[in-house]
Design an enzyme around this catalytic site. Structure first.
Site, PDB file in Angstrom:
ATOM      1  N   LYS A   1      -0.643   5.172  -5.724  1.00 34.10           N
ATOM      2  CA  LYS A   1      -1.687   4.842  -6.697  1.00 34.10           C
ATOM      3  C   LYS A   1      -2.549   6.070  -6.995  1.00 34.10           C
ATOM      4  CE  LYS A   1      -3.177   1.682  -3.948  1.00 34.10           C
ATOM      5  NZ  LYS A   1      -2.088   1.678  -2.970  1.00 34.10           N
TER       6      LYS A   1
ATOM      7  N   THR B   1      -5.552  -0.077  10.983  1.00 28.07           N
ATOM      8  CA  THR B   1      -5.794   1.368  10.975  1.00 28.07           C
ATOM      9  C   THR B   1      -6.916   1.737  11.953  1.00 28.07           C
ATOM     10  OG1 THR B   1      -7.401   1.165   9.197  1.00 28.07           O
ATOM     11  CG2 THR B   1      -5.106   1.526   8.543  1.00 28.07           C
TER      12      THR B   1
ATOM     13  N   GLN C   1      -4.878  -0.108  -1.161  1.00 24.28           N
ATOM     14  CA  GLN C   1      -3.908  -1.027  -0.541  1.00 24.28           C
ATOM     15  C   GLN C   1      -2.979  -1.663  -1.598  1.00 24.28           C
ATOM     16  OE1 GLN C   1      -7.405  -1.691   0.851  1.00 24.28           O
ATOM     17  NE2 GLN C   1      -6.892  -0.060   2.240  1.00 24.28           N
TER      18      GLN C   1
ATOM     19  N   GLY D   1       0.842  -1.197   0.000  1.00 24.49           N
ATOM     20  CA  GLY D   1       0.000   0.000   0.000  1.00 24.49           C
ATOM     21  C   GLY D   1       0.872   1.239   0.000  1.00 24.49           C
ATOM     22  N   ASP D   2       0.238   2.394  -0.177  1.00 23.44           N
ATOM     23  CA  ASP D   2       0.960   3.677  -0.168  1.00 23.44           C
ATOM     24  C   ASP D   2       2.014   3.771  -1.271  1.00 23.44           C
ATOM     25  OD1 ASP D   2      -0.455   4.335   2.192  1.00 23.44           O
ATOM     26  OD2 ASP D   2       0.972   3.133   3.324  1.00 23.44           O
TER      27      ASP D   2
ATOM     28  N   ASP E   1      12.540  10.340  -6.903  1.00 21.88           N
ATOM     29  CA  ASP E   1      13.238  11.532  -6.403  1.00 21.88           C
ATOM     30  C   ASP E   1      13.631  11.421  -4.928  1.00 21.88           C
ATOM     31  OD1 ASP E   1      10.252  11.660  -6.372  1.00 21.88           O
ATOM     32  OD2 ASP E   1      10.669  13.301  -4.974  1.00 21.88           O
TER      33      ASP E   1
ATOM     34  N   GLY F   1      -5.542   5.547   2.184  1.00 20.17           N
ATOM     35  CA  GLY F   1      -5.296   6.985   2.190  1.00 20.17           C
ATOM     36  C   GLY F   1      -4.554   7.348   0.930  1.00 20.17           C
ATOM     37  N   HIS F   2      -5.208   8.070   0.040  1.00 20.10           N
ATOM     38  CA  HIS F   2      -4.575   8.507  -1.201  1.00 20.10           C
ATOM     39  C   HIS F   2      -4.326   9.993  -1.092  1.00 20.10           C
ATOM     40  CE1 HIS F   2      -6.263   5.109  -3.983  1.00 20.10           C
ATOM     41  NE2 HIS F   2      -5.432   4.690  -3.067  1.00 20.10           N
ATOM     42  N   THR F   3      -3.107  10.406  -1.322  1.00 22.89           N
ATOM     43  CA  THR F   3      -2.827  11.830  -1.305  1.00 22.89           C
ATOM     44  C   THR F   3      -2.792  12.332  -2.741  1.00 22.89           C
ATOM     45  OG1 THR F   3      -1.524  11.465   0.667  1.00 22.89           O
ATOM     46  CG2 THR F   3      -1.260  13.596  -0.403  1.00 22.89           C
TER      47      THR F   3
ATOM     48  N   PRO G   1       4.365   6.577  11.598  1.00 28.94           N
ATOM     49  CA  PRO G   1       5.575   6.506  10.771  1.00 28.94           C
ATOM     50  C   PRO G   1       5.581   5.199  10.006  1.00 28.94           C
ATOM     51  CG  PRO G   1       6.136   6.431  13.130  1.00 28.94           C
ATOM     52  CD  PRO G   1       4.651   6.616  13.032  1.00 28.94           C
TER      53      PRO G   1
ATOM     54  N   GLY H   1       8.088  13.355  -8.201  1.00 28.72           N
ATOM     55  CA  GLY H   1       7.641  14.396  -7.277  1.00 28.72           C
ATOM     56  C   GLY H   1       6.139  14.377  -7.154  1.00 28.72           C
TER      57      GLY H   1
HETATM   58  P1  IMP Z   1      -6.831  -2.730   8.378  1.00 31.12           P
HETATM   59  O1  IMP Z   1      -7.010  -2.757   6.903  1.00 31.12           O
HETATM   60  O2  IMP Z   1      -7.128  -1.396   8.999  1.00 31.12           O
HETATM   61  O3  IMP Z   1      -7.549  -3.853   9.068  1.00 31.12           O
HETATM   62  O4  IMP Z   1      -5.286  -2.979   8.669  1.00 31.12           O
HETATM   63  C1  IMP Z   1      -4.644  -4.213   8.385  1.00 31.12           C
HETATM   64  C2  IMP Z   1      -3.222  -3.967   7.904  1.00 31.12           C
HETATM   65  O5  IMP Z   1      -3.245  -3.351   6.624  1.00 31.12           O
HETATM   66  C3  IMP Z   1      -2.393  -3.031   8.794  1.00 31.12           C
HETATM   67  O6  IMP Z   1      -1.044  -3.438   8.747  1.00 31.12           O
HETATM   68  C4  IMP Z   1      -2.549  -1.678   8.108  1.00 31.12           C
HETATM   69  O7  IMP Z   1      -1.489  -0.807   8.414  1.00 31.12           O
HETATM   70  C5  IMP Z   1      -2.533  -2.114   6.654  1.00 31.12           C
HETATM   71  N1  IMP Z   1      -3.254  -1.187   5.753  1.00 31.12           N
HETATM   72  C6  IMP Z   1      -4.577  -1.100   5.562  1.00 31.12           C
HETATM   73  N2  IMP Z   1      -4.865  -0.178   4.640  1.00 31.12           N
HETATM   74  C7  IMP Z   1      -3.694   0.329   4.227  1.00 31.12           C
HETATM   75  C8  IMP Z   1      -3.340   1.300   3.238  1.00 31.12           C
HETATM   76  O8  IMP Z   1      -4.180   1.889   2.554  1.00 31.12           O
HETATM   77  N3  IMP Z   1      -2.011   1.562   3.086  1.00 31.12           N
HETATM   78  C9  IMP Z   1      -1.081   0.900   3.805  1.00 31.12           C
HETATM   79  N4  IMP Z   1      -1.355  -0.026   4.719  1.00 31.12           N
HETATM   80  C10 IMP Z   1      -2.654  -0.314   4.930  1.00 31.12           C
HETATM   81 MG    MG Z   2      -2.083   5.210   1.398  1.00 28.33          MG
END
Ligand code: IMP
Ligand code: MG
Length: 424
Positions: A16, A129, A223, A12-13, A332, A40-42, A303, A414
């Site tokens: 996308k 989360t 994700q 994830g992150d 970058d 979380g999409h920025t 973090p 960037g």
């Molecule tokens: P949950 O989806 O909140 O149940 O979290 C389960 C696991 O997936 C944890 O390790 C979260 O940090 C990770 N996780 C869930 N959604 C994201 C995402 O959008 N980005 C990164 N990690 C995620």
């Molecule tokens: Mg994210």
């Protein structure tokens, strides 16, 4: 195009949102098909910086129809806020935003139980989360979920909610939590439902009409493959599939209609939450990468754990997703490094081992083989063509591509929309 899925190839992150924002500019339909407000999409564009959890990033293309499809777990509080934010920024959502009535809804007891389960597990927690994702998807597949379609009818909603609160309070109290009140939830959620009601509409015919007409459809994933319930290091995963295969089910599109699958990966690795991460950097090196990339969760602010590019993982996730191309983001962030490492594969007790052969317990013991690359130590943020990258950056990308075995097309350097280029 015409039908392209954008999915994450790591934990994830991967950026996308950035790729969807870009491709969304030329799409007729943008459909979010999985996950929930854990994502979380920025997105950074002319209107500002937006942290989106549920609203598809494609909402910023005024010509596109945007859909939250059946595969998404809805958090109505979050969605209401995002609707307000984009509307306040001047985005017109009238007649171009649809939410499937099949979407299940996160209820207050899901969030409460998510926290109680994590607490009870203590050091063995997943590091979720805390958005109620696990418990709400569990309800969906154990026939205990409440959908938007149920909320549309007051009697049905009350009836289902009464049953669920009765059941859930037993569990909540057994775990030391405070019981919830049905009337309070009913009042809050009826109100929340009324704010999204104008957008609730079965999108099947519209989507299939668009398919028949050859319109450009973008399937927006949340994700990454390394959080898939089946294919990740279970139980360190999320509750829904982030794979391209899930796009078909989560959006109601037949799998053979998906033409392109873009797997997005970062030029290094990050992970939030617990679970194995063989190339993780501890101490100063990890801190430096985190600061350079400002790697803090968009949803929780936690973090992120940082490490080198894990080609063993990306090779696997590219194969699992059927990636037709990869998008490489955040190159970058590595600009200042003297040397950069890449892991072509793992070793376990001195023997080469593949990701797919290991469970979570074995992965914790895997050692990454590391390959050192010279850094380029010059800014790449203004580069707009692959050939203009410093030679060391070009060879870094080419090496990743060789290790993964899928072409890297979009490369971003960037956060701004124009800070990227496409290779032929
Ligand atoms: P949950 O989806 O909140 O149940 O979290 C389960 C696991 O997936 C944890 O390790 C979260 O940090 C990770 N996780 C869930 N959604 C994201 C995402 O959008 N980005 C990164 N990690 C995620
Ligand atoms: Mg994210």
């Amino acid at each position: 195009m015409p039908v392209t899925a954008v999915v994450g190839g790591q934990w994830g992150d991967e950026g996308k949102g950035r790729v969807v924002d870009l491709l969304g500019q030329e799409s007729d339909f943008i459909i979010r098909f999985n996950g929930g407000a854990n994502a979380g999409h920025t997105v950074v564009n002319d209107l500002g910086t937006f942290k989106m959890h549920l609203m598809p990033c494609g909402i910023f293309n005024p010509r596109a129809t945007v859909v939250i499809a059946n595969g998404v777990m809805l958090d109505l509080e979050v969605l209401q806020t995002e609707l307000k934010d984009v509307t306040a920024a001047g985005v017109d959502v009238e007649n171009r935003f649809l939410i499937s009535p099949r979407c299940h809804v996160v209820m207050p007891y899901h969030k409460l139980l998510d926290g109680l389960f994590e607490e009870a597990k203590g050091p063995k927690s997943i590091g979720t989360t805390l958005r109620g994702i696990g418990p709400s998807f569990a309800d969906k597949v154990s026939y205990n979920g409440i959908r938007l379609a149920d909320m549309a009818n007051e009697t049905v909603f009350r009836d289902k909610l009464e049953t669920q609160v009765l059941l859930k309070n037993k569990l909540i109290e057994a775990l030391g939590g405070a019981a919830l009140d049905v009337e309070e939830i009913l009042a809050t959620y009826r109100e929340l439902y009324s704010t999204v009601e104008p957008f609730v509409c079965e999108p099947f015919d519209i989507i299939h009409g668009a398919l028949a007409a050859g319109r450009k459809i973008l399937l927006e994933g949340a994700q990454g493959a390394m959080l898939d319930t089946d294919w990740s290091a279970y139980p360190f995963c999320t509750a829904a599939s982030p794979l391209a295969g899930a796009a078909a089910i989560g959006a109601g599109i037949p799998p053979n209609k998906i033409d392109h699958i873009i797997c997005v990966v970062k030029a290094y690795s990050t992970r939030v939450g617990n679970g194995p991460m063989p190339t993780e950097l501890h101490g100063e090196e990890g801190d430096a990468l985190r600061e350079a990339g400002q790697e803090y969760g968009a949803t929780t602010g936690r973090p992120r754990r940082c490490g080198w590019f894990d080609a063993e993982v990306v090779r696997f996730t590219a194969a699992l997703n059927g990636a037709t191309e990869l998008a490489l983001t955040r190159l970058d962030v590595l600009d200042d490094l003297e040397t950069i490492q890449v892991s072509p594969g793992y070793q376990l007790d001195g023997e080469a081992v593949r990701y797919v052969e290991c469970d979570a317990r074995l992965l914790e013991r895997c050692e990454p083989v590391l390959e050192e690359h010279a850094g380029w130590q010059s800014p790449t943020g203004d580069v707009r063509a692959f050939d203009d990258l410093p030679a060391a950056a070009q060879s870094y990308v080419e090496r990743l591509e060789e290790l993964v075995g899928v072409p890297f097309r979009v490369i971003s350097v960037g956060p701004e929309r124009e800070q990227r280029f496409t290779r032929a």
